[in-house]
Design a protein around this motif. Sequence first.
Motif, PDB file in Angstrom:
ATOM      1  N   SER A  68       4.224  12.363  12.574  1.00 32.49           N
ATOM      2  CA  SER A  68       5.427  12.146  11.773  1.00 32.49           C
ATOM      3  C   SER A  68       5.588  10.709  11.293  1.00 32.49           C
ATOM      4  N   CYS A  69       4.513   9.925  11.243  1.00 28.45           N
ATOM      5  CA  CYS A  69       4.575   8.621  10.581  1.00 28.45           C
ATOM      6  C   CYS A  69       5.134   8.820   9.176  1.00 28.45           C
ATOM      7  N   LYS A  70       5.965   7.917   8.740  1.00 30.52           N
ATOM      8  CA  LYS A  70       6.718   8.128   7.500  1.00 30.52           C
ATOM      9  C   LYS A  70       5.848   8.440   6.283  1.00 30.52           C
ATOM     10  N   PRO A  71       4.803   7.650   5.982  1.00 28.98           N
ATOM     11  CA  PRO A  71       4.006   7.963   4.788  1.00 28.98           C
ATOM     12  C   PRO A  71       3.245   9.280   4.902  1.00 28.98           C
ATOM     13  N   LEU A  72       2.698   9.559   6.093  1.00 31.08           N
ATOM     14  CA  LEU A  72       1.979  10.824   6.298  1.00 31.08           C
ATOM     15  C   LEU A  72       2.915  12.006   6.113  1.00 31.08           C
ATOM     16  N   LYS A  73       4.050  11.948   6.754  1.00 30.91           N
ATOM     17  CA  LYS A  73       5.045  13.026   6.679  1.00 30.91           C
ATOM     18  C   LYS A  73       5.529  13.222   5.237  1.00 30.91           C
ATOM     19  N   THR A 109       2.000   1.647  11.520  1.00 37.66           N
ATOM     20  CA  THR A 109       1.579   2.904  10.902  1.00 37.66           C
ATOM     21  C   THR A 109       2.607   3.476   9.935  1.00 37.66           C
ATOM     22  N   ASP A 110       3.870   3.096  10.082  1.00 43.08           N
ATOM     23  CA  ASP A 110       4.897   3.567   9.155  1.00 43.08           C
ATOM     24  C   ASP A 110       4.887   2.798   7.841  1.00 43.08           C
ATOM     25  N   ASN A 111       3.981   1.833   7.714  1.00 40.18           N
ATOM     26  CA  ASN A 111       3.944   1.011   6.505  1.00 40.18           C
ATOM     27  C   ASN A 111       2.552   0.913   5.891  1.00 40.18           C
ATOM     28  N   GLY A 160       0.053  20.670   4.726  1.00 39.43           N
ATOM     29  CA  GLY A 160      -0.376  20.563   6.110  1.00 39.43           C
ATOM     30  C   GLY A 160       0.791  20.778   7.044  1.00 39.43           C
ATOM     31  N   VAL A 161       0.573  20.422   8.301  1.00 37.42           N
ATOM     32  CA  VAL A 161       1.577  20.590   9.342  1.00 37.42           C
ATOM     33  C   VAL A 161       1.845  19.225   9.973  1.00 37.42           C
ATOM     34  N   VAL A 162       3.104  18.972  10.302  1.00 38.26           N
ATOM     35  CA  VAL A 162       3.513  17.696  10.889  1.00 38.26           C
ATOM     36  C   VAL A 162       3.965  17.918  12.322  1.00 38.26           C
ATOM     37  N   PHE A 163       3.488  17.073  13.254  1.00 38.17           N
ATOM     38  CA  PHE A 163       3.986  17.110  14.625  1.00 38.17           C
ATOM     39  C   PHE A 163       4.694  15.797  14.942  1.00 38.17           C
ATOM     40  N   LYS A 164       5.526  15.804  15.934  1.00 44.80           N
ATOM     41  CA  LYS A 164       6.256  14.603  16.316  1.00 44.80           C
ATOM     42  C   LYS A 164       5.290  13.607  16.936  1.00 44.80           C
ATOM     43  N   ALA A 165       5.227  12.413  16.347  1.00 42.36           N
ATOM     44  CA  ALA A 165       4.280  11.398  16.795  1.00 42.36           C
ATOM     45  C   ALA A 165       4.432  11.092  18.273  1.00 42.36           C
ATOM     46  N   VAL A 191       0.808  -1.215   0.000  1.00 40.34           N
ATOM     47  CA  VAL A 191       0.000   0.000   0.000  1.00 40.34           C
ATOM     48  C   VAL A 191       0.846   1.272   0.000  1.00 40.34           C
ATOM     49  N   VAL A 192       2.106   1.179   0.383  1.00 37.11           N
ATOM     50  CA  VAL A 192       3.017   2.325   0.348  1.00 37.11           C
ATOM     51  C   VAL A 192       4.429   1.848   0.008  1.00 37.11           C
ATOM     52  N   GLU A 193       5.250   2.769  -0.482  1.00 36.86           N
ATOM     53  CA  GLU A 193       6.640   2.443  -0.817  1.00 36.86           C
ATOM     54  C   GLU A 193       7.400   1.946   0.411  1.00 36.86           C
ATOM     55  N   GLU A 194       7.084   2.512   1.577  1.00 33.09           N
ATOM     56  CA  GLU A 194       7.782   2.119   2.797  1.00 33.09           C
ATOM     57  C   GLU A 194       7.612   0.626   3.076  1.00 33.09           C
ATOM     58  N   MET A 195       6.416   0.104   2.833  1.00 36.05           N
ATOM     59  CA  MET A 195       6.161  -1.317   3.052  1.00 36.05           C
ATOM     60  C   MET A 195       6.927  -2.166   2.050  1.00 36.05           C
ATOM     61  N   LYS A 196       6.959  -1.745   0.819  1.00 37.81           N
ATOM     62  CA  LYS A 196       7.706  -2.470  -0.208  1.00 37.81           C
ATOM     63  C   LYS A 196       9.175  -2.573   0.167  1.00 37.81           C
ATOM     64  N   HIS A 197       9.788  -1.471   0.540  1.00 34.85           N
ATOM     65  CA  HIS A 197      11.217  -1.473   0.881  1.00 34.85           C
ATOM     66  C   HIS A 197      11.484  -2.305   2.131  1.00 34.85           C
ATOM     67  N   LYS A 198      10.547  -2.279   3.064  1.00 32.12           N
ATOM     68  CA  LYS A 198      10.703  -3.071   4.281  1.00 32.12           C
ATOM     69  C   LYS A 198      10.736  -4.560   3.955  1.00 32.12           C
ATOM     70  N   LEU A 199       9.822  -5.016   3.106  1.00 35.12           N
ATOM     71  CA  LEU A 199       9.759  -6.435   2.760  1.00 35.12           C
ATOM     72  C   LEU A 199      10.980  -6.870   1.949  1.00 35.12           C
ATOM     73  N   ILE A 200      11.426  -6.021   1.050  1.00 37.26           N
ATOM     74  CA  ILE A 200      12.605  -6.347   0.236  1.00 37.26           C
ATOM     75  C   ILE A 200      13.833  -6.520   1.112  1.00 37.26           C
ATOM     76  N   SER A 201      14.036  -5.577   2.028  1.00 41.83           N
ATOM     77  CA  SER A 201      15.241  -5.616   2.859  1.00 41.83           C
ATOM     78  C   SER A 201      15.155  -6.679   3.952  1.00 41.83           C
ATOM     79  N   LYS A 202      13.978  -6.849   4.537  1.00 41.27           N
ATOM     80  CA  LYS A 202      13.837  -7.781   5.653  1.00 41.27           C
ATOM     81  C   LYS A 202      13.927  -9.237   5.214  1.00 41.27           C
ATOM     82  N   PHE A 203      13.366  -9.540   4.045  1.00 43.42           N
ATOM     83  CA  PHE A 203      13.290 -10.930   3.605  1.00 43.42           C
ATOM     84  C   PHE A 203      14.195 -11.236   2.412  1.00 43.42           C
TER      85      PHE A 203
END
Length: 404
Positions: free
Chosen positions: A333-338, A311-313, A347-352, A172-184
């Motif tokens: 500041s979740c990665k995809p939202l930010k 939430t970061d994925n 918009g405006v970003v606050f520290k999660a 659903v997001v690039e962050e999830m794709k990169h996580k799966l590629i690197s982790k597995f």
Amino acid sequence: MCYIAMVVDASYPNDIRVRKEAESLSDNGRKVVVICPRKKNEPKIEKINGVDIFRIGANYSNTKKGLFDIFESIFNINPLFFFGIKKAMKKYDIAFLHVHDLPLAGTGYMFKSKVKKIILDLHENYPEALKTWFVWKKSLIIRFKNFLFMNPVIWTKKEKRYCLKYDKVICVVEEMKHKLISKFTITSDKFIVVSNQEKKEFTSNFEKSKEQKIISSNVFSITYVGGLGPHRGLDTAIKAMPLILDKIPEVKLFIVGKGSKSVEDKLQETAKQFNVESKVSFIGYRPFDEVPAIMMNSDINIIPHKSNGHTDNTIPHKLFQIMMSKSSLLVSSCKPLKRIVEKYNCGVVFKADDKQDFADKVVLLFNEKEKFQEKKVNGYNAVVMKGENWEEESIKLNNLYNNL
């Protein structure tokens, strides 16, 4: 022409992501059947916007779902869906099996030899989500059950197994794709990203929305719309209210949506603990046709998610809905939202999970309303003019099937 069978453990057409995908494929000339559970009084078979619906079982409930989830966790098969898919295959000429989310991956994999290709569509980082969904559960029995059957360690192993076994995996997001590629250590050509953007036509909801009586012009409104859960960060917003009240006495937090009893109890306890019960309004569920007006009439719309492996994925549909509404947007500041908010300066970003920073950003938006008008327009333009919409995103889904 052969069918694409989408398999989902959710009500259809209520599941937004599945509905958009199914209808987009149908609109592009493909035959699509959605295999999903049947609730009381729902027809077994019907056609909605060109998509065939094949409902299985009867009187599907949360209790039944829980039992099937336990069975799936132990044996890697969901009996309801196994026999349901078999029945669907007798009725429809199915060439592609498109399985939505990890819990049904084991069941779907059992049909790999029966179809041309199997596709796994991961709506979220399921193992990480299990770490957050149940943290506010008080029942020792439920906590023990979750430890045995909803254990993130078990489901991480399943995640790797089926990412390797399926022909294609949709993230659903690039962050999830990169996580799966690197982790597995899986090659990138296995994955594609199809995100949760809205159709451009969704903007019409803000032009014809039903009148709302929730948000009053007498208060400075901070509004959350959506499901309630420990990962949503609403406890951060509630804890920040005393800090905000020092600078904005007329402020009020509106929470529009439903959650489990344990979640709602926890949030109400937090409001009581911080002495802001009168400043936090738990609205509950509101009809969809009221939601656009609620968003538009709110001074700030918030997505205060905690930042974690879940939430970061993933990314919520409501981010793009708020952008369409031309409303002030405050996200964590979740990665995809930010990434999205900063890319388009919308918009405006606050520290999660930081109540002080949340309060500071609310006060900033209150004091400098005019300064942030441009951000509202930027959000709208990002969706309508710069490609952050389903019309553009769905091209990747259709290309996937064109190349299988």
